[in-house]
Design a protein around this motif. Structure first.
Motif, PDB file in Angstrom:
ATOM      1  N   LEU A  93     -16.803 -34.181  58.837  1.00  0.00           N
ATOM      2  CA  LEU A  93     -18.190 -33.742  58.993  1.00  0.00           C
ATOM      3  C   LEU A  93     -18.295 -32.919  60.269  1.00  0.00           C
ATOM      4  CD1 LEU A  93     -20.275 -36.906  57.996  1.00  0.00           C
ATOM      5  CD2 LEU A  93     -20.321 -34.674  56.864  1.00  0.00           C
ATOM      6  N   GLY A  94     -17.294 -32.087  60.473  1.00  0.00           N
ATOM      7  CA  GLY A  94     -17.195 -31.345  61.716  1.00  0.00           C
ATOM      8  C   GLY A  94     -18.302 -30.340  61.936  1.00  0.00           C
ATOM      9  N   SER A  95     -18.470 -29.970  63.190  1.00  0.00           N
ATOM     10  CA  SER A  95     -19.494 -29.013  63.574  1.00  0.00           C
ATOM     11  C   SER A  95     -18.916 -27.707  64.108  1.00  0.00           C
ATOM     12  CB  SER A  95     -20.416 -29.634  64.633  1.00  0.00           C
ATOM     13  OG  SER A  95     -19.664 -29.976  65.778  1.00  0.00           O
ATOM     14  N   ARG A  96     -17.622 -27.570  64.033  1.00  0.00           N
ATOM     15  CA  ARG A  96     -16.996 -26.350  64.554  1.00  0.00           C
ATOM     16  C   ARG A  96     -16.704 -25.358  63.432  1.00  0.00           C
ATOM     17  NH1 ARG A  96     -11.776 -27.751  67.499  1.00  0.00           N
ATOM     18  NH2 ARG A  96     -11.463 -28.993  65.612  1.00  0.00           N
ATOM     19  N   VAL A  97     -16.908 -24.102  63.714  1.00  0.00           N
ATOM     20  CA  VAL A  97     -16.671 -23.042  62.732  1.00  0.00           C
ATOM     21  C   VAL A  97     -15.246 -23.089  62.203  1.00  0.00           C
ATOM     22  CG1 VAL A  97     -16.508 -20.540  62.444  1.00  0.00           C
ATOM     23  CG2 VAL A  97     -18.465 -21.530  63.642  1.00  0.00           C
ATOM     24  N   VAL A  98     -14.294 -23.361  63.065  1.00  0.00           N
ATOM     25  CA  VAL A  98     -12.876 -23.308  62.684  1.00  0.00           C
ATOM     26  C   VAL A  98     -12.494 -24.401  61.691  1.00  0.00           C
ATOM     27  CG1 VAL A  98     -12.151 -22.162  64.799  1.00  0.00           C
ATOM     28  CG2 VAL A  98     -12.195 -24.677  64.695  1.00  0.00           C
ATOM     29  N   GLU A  99     -13.351 -25.394  61.533  1.00  0.00           N
ATOM     30  CA  GLU A  99     -13.031 -26.483  60.612  1.00  0.00           C
ATOM     31  C   GLU A  99     -13.358 -26.153  59.159  1.00  0.00           C
ATOM     32  OE1 GLU A  99     -15.144 -29.350  63.617  1.00  0.00           O
ATOM     33  OE2 GLU A  99     -13.881 -30.593  62.335  1.00  0.00           O
ATOM     34  N   TYR A 100     -13.988 -25.017  58.949  1.00  0.00           N
ATOM     35  CA  TYR A 100     -14.439 -24.631  57.614  1.00  0.00           C
ATOM     36  C   TYR A 100     -13.679 -23.396  57.143  1.00  0.00           C
ATOM     37  CZ  TYR A 100     -17.955 -28.136  58.264  1.00  0.00           C
ATOM     38  OH  TYR A 100     -18.579 -29.343  58.469  1.00  0.00           O
ATOM     39  N   ALA A 101     -13.016 -23.544  55.989  1.00  0.00           N
ATOM     40  CA  ALA A 101     -12.138 -22.485  55.502  1.00  0.00           C
ATOM     41  C   ALA A 101     -12.851 -21.479  54.606  1.00  0.00           C
ATOM     42  CB  ALA A 101     -10.973 -23.094  54.740  1.00  0.00           C
ATOM     43  N   TYR A 102     -13.908 -21.916  53.955  1.00  0.00           N
ATOM     44  CA  TYR A 102     -14.565 -21.058  52.973  1.00  0.00           C
ATOM     45  C   TYR A 102     -16.023 -20.845  53.365  1.00  0.00           C
ATOM     46  CZ  TYR A 102     -10.415 -22.425  50.421  1.00  0.00           C
ATOM     47  OH  TYR A 102      -9.115 -22.661  50.060  1.00  0.00           O
ATOM     48  N   TRP A 103     -16.457 -19.585  53.240  1.00  0.00           N
ATOM     49  CA  TRP A 103     -17.798 -19.210  53.691  1.00  0.00           C
ATOM     50  C   TRP A 103     -18.506 -18.365  52.641  1.00  0.00           C
ATOM     51  CZ3 TRP A 103     -19.870 -20.666  58.410  1.00  0.00           C
ATOM     52  CH2 TRP A 103     -18.977 -21.325  59.274  1.00  0.00           C
ATOM     53  N   GLY A 104     -19.826 -18.567  52.551  1.00  0.00           N
ATOM     54  CA  GLY A 104     -20.650 -17.711  51.723  1.00  0.00           C
ATOM     55  C   GLY A 104     -21.096 -16.488  52.505  1.00  0.00           C
ATOM     56  N   GLN A 105     -21.893 -15.639  51.867  1.00  0.00           N
ATOM     57  CA  GLN A 105     -22.262 -14.356  52.457  1.00  0.00           C
ATOM     58  C   GLN A 105     -23.477 -14.436  53.372  1.00  0.00           C
ATOM     59  OE1 GLN A 105     -23.485 -15.431  49.755  1.00  0.00           O
ATOM     60  NE2 GLN A 105     -25.539 -14.582  49.535  1.00  0.00           N
ATOM     61  N   GLY A 106     -24.215 -15.522  53.356  1.00  0.00           N
ATOM     62  CA  GLY A 106     -25.364 -15.666  54.237  1.00  0.00           C
ATOM     63  C   GLY A 106     -26.675 -15.270  53.596  1.00  0.00           C
ATOM     64  N   THR A 107     -27.743 -15.913  54.048  1.00  0.00           N
ATOM     65  CA  THR A 107     -29.089 -15.580  53.611  1.00  0.00           C
ATOM     66  C   THR A 107     -29.990 -15.582  54.844  1.00  0.00           C
ATOM     67  OG1 THR A 107     -30.864 -16.139  52.040  1.00  0.00           O
ATOM     68  CG2 THR A 107     -29.680 -17.989  53.040  1.00  0.00           C
ATOM     69  N   LEU A 108     -30.859 -14.584  54.949  1.00  0.00           N
ATOM     70  CA  LEU A 108     -31.663 -14.389  56.151  1.00  0.00           C
ATOM     71  C   LEU A 108     -32.946 -15.209  56.099  1.00  0.00           C
ATOM     72  CD1 LEU A 108     -32.253 -12.904  58.823  1.00  0.00           C
ATOM     73  CD2 LEU A 108     -33.269 -11.055  57.451  1.00  0.00           C
ATOM     74  N   VAL A 109     -33.177 -15.957  57.153  1.00  0.00           N
ATOM     75  CA  VAL A 109     -34.422 -16.703  57.339  1.00  0.00           C
ATOM     76  C   VAL A 109     -35.134 -16.134  58.559  1.00  0.00           C
ATOM     77  CG1 VAL A 109     -35.425 -18.944  57.917  1.00  0.00           C
ATOM     78  CG2 VAL A 109     -33.522 -18.804  56.283  1.00  0.00           C
ATOM     79  N   THR A 110     -36.367 -15.717  58.363  1.00  0.00           N
ATOM     80  CA  THR A 110     -37.169 -15.180  59.454  1.00  0.00           C
ATOM     81  C   THR A 110     -38.437 -16.011  59.580  1.00  0.00           C
ATOM     82  OG1 THR A 110     -36.335 -12.946  59.013  1.00  0.00           O
ATOM     83  CG2 THR A 110     -38.303 -13.144  60.393  1.00  0.00           C
ATOM     84  N   VAL A 111     -38.666 -16.559  60.771  1.00  0.00           N
ATOM     85  CA  VAL A 111     -39.843 -17.382  61.025  1.00  0.00           C
ATOM     86  C   VAL A 111     -40.742 -16.638  62.004  1.00  0.00           C
ATOM     87  CG1 VAL A 111     -40.707 -19.633  61.745  1.00  0.00           C
ATOM     88  CG2 VAL A 111     -38.439 -19.442  60.684  1.00  0.00           C
TER      89      VAL A 111
END
Length: 120
Positions: free
Chosen positions: A100-118
């Protein structure tokens, strides 16, 4: 492959629900997580959920955001309530084979992202 969706423009205090659809037969055995990256800042951890449903949250979103998953639909969700302008960022979903890591390097697969604007 991970496909994030659900971002948009919302006023402060409002809510949004992000979804991340995953392809592949082993989704249910992977840890899934959400990260975010604001303009000019590093990518930061938001929340993670293990295959068994254990969760981990960044202090900045505890009590406001909830991560969940539906293994039958190969989808992970991020329910975001009481949104603040500082939550504005591109939100990325990611997967890891364990932990349940919190570091970017611990995750091998990534999606493209979705923008949230508040807006304030």
């Amino acid at each position: 492959q991970l496909q994030a969706s659900g971002g948009g423009l919302v006023q402060a205090g409002g809510s949004l629900r992000l979804s991340c659809a995953a392809s592949g037969r082993t989704f249910s055995s992977y840890t899934m997580a959400w990260f975010r990256q604001a303009p000019g800042k590093e990518r930061e951890f938001v929340a993670a959920i293990s295959w068994s449903g254990n969760t981990n949250y960044a202090d900045s979103v505890k009590e406001r955001f909830t991560i969940s998953r539906d293994n039958a639909k190969n989808t992970v969700y991020l329910q975001m309530n009481s949104l603040k302008p500082e939550d504005t960022a591109i939100y990325y979903c990611a997967s890891s084979s364990s932990g349940l890591g919190s570091r970017v390097v611990e995750y091998a697969y990534w999606g493209q992202g979705t923008l949230v604007t508040v807006s304030s």
